[in-house]
Scaffold this motif. Structure first.
Motif, short mmCIF file in Angstrom:
data_model
loop_
_atom_site.label_atom_id
_atom_site.label_comp_id
_atom_site.label_asym_id
_atom_site.label_seq_id
_atom_site.Cartn_x
_atom_site.Cartn_y
_atom_site.Cartn_z
N UNK A 67 -48.66 18.29 -19.91
CA UNK A 67 -49.84 17.60 -19.40
C UNK A 67 -49.40 16.34 -18.66
N UNK A 68 -50.29 15.72 -17.88
CA UNK A 68 -49.92 14.47 -17.22
C UNK A 68 -49.58 13.35 -18.20
N UNK A 69 -49.91 13.51 -19.47
CA UNK A 69 -49.65 12.47 -20.46
C UNK A 69 -48.38 12.72 -21.26
N UNK A 70 -47.56 13.68 -20.86
CA UNK A 70 -46.36 14.01 -21.63
C UNK A 70 -45.22 13.04 -21.34
N UNK A 123 -56.32 17.78 -7.46
CA UNK A 123 -57.22 16.66 -7.19
C UNK A 123 -57.35 15.73 -8.39
N UNK A 124 -57.17 16.27 -9.59
CA UNK A 124 -57.28 15.47 -10.81
C UNK A 124 -55.93 14.99 -11.33
N UNK A 125 -54.89 15.15 -10.50
CA UNK A 125 -53.57 14.68 -10.90
C UNK A 125 -52.63 15.76 -11.38
N UNK A 126 -53.01 17.01 -11.23
CA UNK A 126 -52.15 18.12 -11.63
C UNK A 126 -51.19 18.51 -10.53
N UNK A 127 -50.53 19.64 -10.69
CA UNK A 127 -49.52 20.06 -9.72
C UNK A 127 -49.34 21.58 -9.77
N UNK A 128 -48.70 22.12 -8.77
CA UNK A 128 -48.35 23.54 -8.73
C UNK A 128 -47.25 23.81 -9.75
N UNK A 129 -47.45 24.80 -10.58
CA UNK A 129 -46.45 25.13 -11.60
C UNK A 129 -45.50 26.22 -11.11
N UNK A 130 -44.35 26.31 -11.77
CA UNK A 130 -43.36 27.33 -11.45
C UNK A 130 -42.96 28.09 -12.69
#
Length: 355
Positions: A67-70, A123-130
């Motif tokens: 998550x963005x909080x990790x 848009x909420x601060x996430x990203x493309x995962x791999x």
């Protein structure tokens, strides 16, 4: 004498006892930097009698966070935030380990108490995962399949994070290859559909893990223990099996790993798990193979006598607990008292030792 509170030596490190704290995500970091919360949270277990405390899954790259909080360890600012926590754990008589991780297709998700569920949008601060293949975890956005260059980047990132961890003072490096995260995704045929040297056969599916072990062992040198946490079964038809886990664990040890931290599950939403006290201990016993591979057991281990029996039965060399430490940060002191073992208590707490 209690087995649980006997020392264990691995390479140049001697653990004061065999009751350890599992990695548990707190979802409370800022830009990967751990906070005062983490300092208080982790050091309380050292006061509570833990022999080893392993931090939460700590991402080796920003896009590897669950998550963005990790928490993270891809830059020096993050390293410097870990250092005082490690010192505080040492001052209280325990050892500190860090779990290096990459979440793969299970990255960029909302933390457990967020109002939203599933993937965090860009848009909420996430990203493309791999991931090994462009196959989504149920309810999450689809990842892109990692190409050869990005795989090399992941291996380099584990190496660099391991170096920063040692600079911060950590005693143990654990590689996260469990719970449906990136390395586990490569190991399981349910998530790895590749037809190159990283897919197909068990040897190919284990290649990323073994290359990461090689890279981290190169940084760790001869003295620092390297652990690998695995999910020894996917609890799903056609998935990674305990027999395969035992083989891969042998390969990991041959490549320089010192101990296999045996857990299970997390790869697919349709897993079927019979959860009961000690439900994962037989998996540790399978991987251990009559003592040839050092292992730890984990999974609803909540009582002193239960943990002691795991060791007495020869199922594992040490025991990790998670939720019980959250319920009682002094679980180690309580367990030692119940087993009649003598371990150091903080001087401030000794009035509570016997009555």
């Amino acid at each position: 004498m209690s087995l649980l509170f006997s020392p264990l030596s691995i390479r140049s490190v001697t653990f004061p006892n065999r009751l350890w704290v599992s990695p548990m995500c707190m979802y409370s970091a800022v830009d990967g930097v751990v906070q005062e919360w983490h300092h208080t949270h982790l050091t309380q277990f050292a006061d509570g009698g833990a022999g080893l405390i392993i931090t939460e899954a700590t991402a080796v790259v920003a896009e590897g966070r669950i998550s963005p909080r990790d928490a993270g360890l891809w830059n020096d600012r993050q390293r410097d935030a870990w250092a005082p926590i490690v010192r505080a754990i040492h001052e209280r008589g325990a050892l500190a380990g860090i779990q290096l991780a990459h979440a793969g297709r299970k990255a960029s998700t909302w933390w457990p108490w967020a109002d939203e569920r599933g993937s965090v949008s860009i848009a909420d601060g996430g990203w493309q995962t791999g991931a090994p293949s462009a196959v989504a975890f149920d309810g999450f956005e689809a990842p892109v399949a990692l190409d050869a260059a990005r795989i090399e980047h992941v291996i380099d990132a584990f190496r660099d994070a391991a170096r920063r961890a040692l600079d911060a003072g950590f005693d143990v490096l654990e590689l996260h290859a469990a719970h449906g995260y990136l390395v586990h995704q490569f190991l399981s045929p349910l998530s790895n559909l590749r037809d190159d040297s990283y897919g197909g056969s068990l040897e190919n599916r284990a290649r990323l893990l073994l290359r990461i072990v090689d890279a981290v062992r190169g940084v760790a040198g001869d003295g620092v223990p390297v652990f690998v946490r695995i999910s020894a079964t996917d609890h799903a038809e056609g998935g990674f099996t305990p027999e395969e886990a035992a083989i891969v664990s042998e390969w990991a040890v041959e490549h320089g790993a010192d101990l296999i931290d045996v857990s299970s599950g997390g790869l697919v939403a349709h897993q079927k798990i019979d959860v009961h006290p000690g439900y994962q201990v037989p998996l540790a016993e399978t991987v251990r193979r009559s003592g040839r591979i050092p292992v730890t057991a984990v999974g609803l281990i909540t009582a002193a006598e239960q943990a002691e029996q795991v060791l007495a039965d020869g199922a594992a060399d040490a025991v990790f607990a998670g939720r019980e430490w959250l319920r009682d940060p002094h679980f180690g002191l309580r367990a030692a008292h119940e087993l009649g073992a003598s371990i150091p208590w903080p001087a401030q707490y000794t009035r509570a030792r016997w009555r």
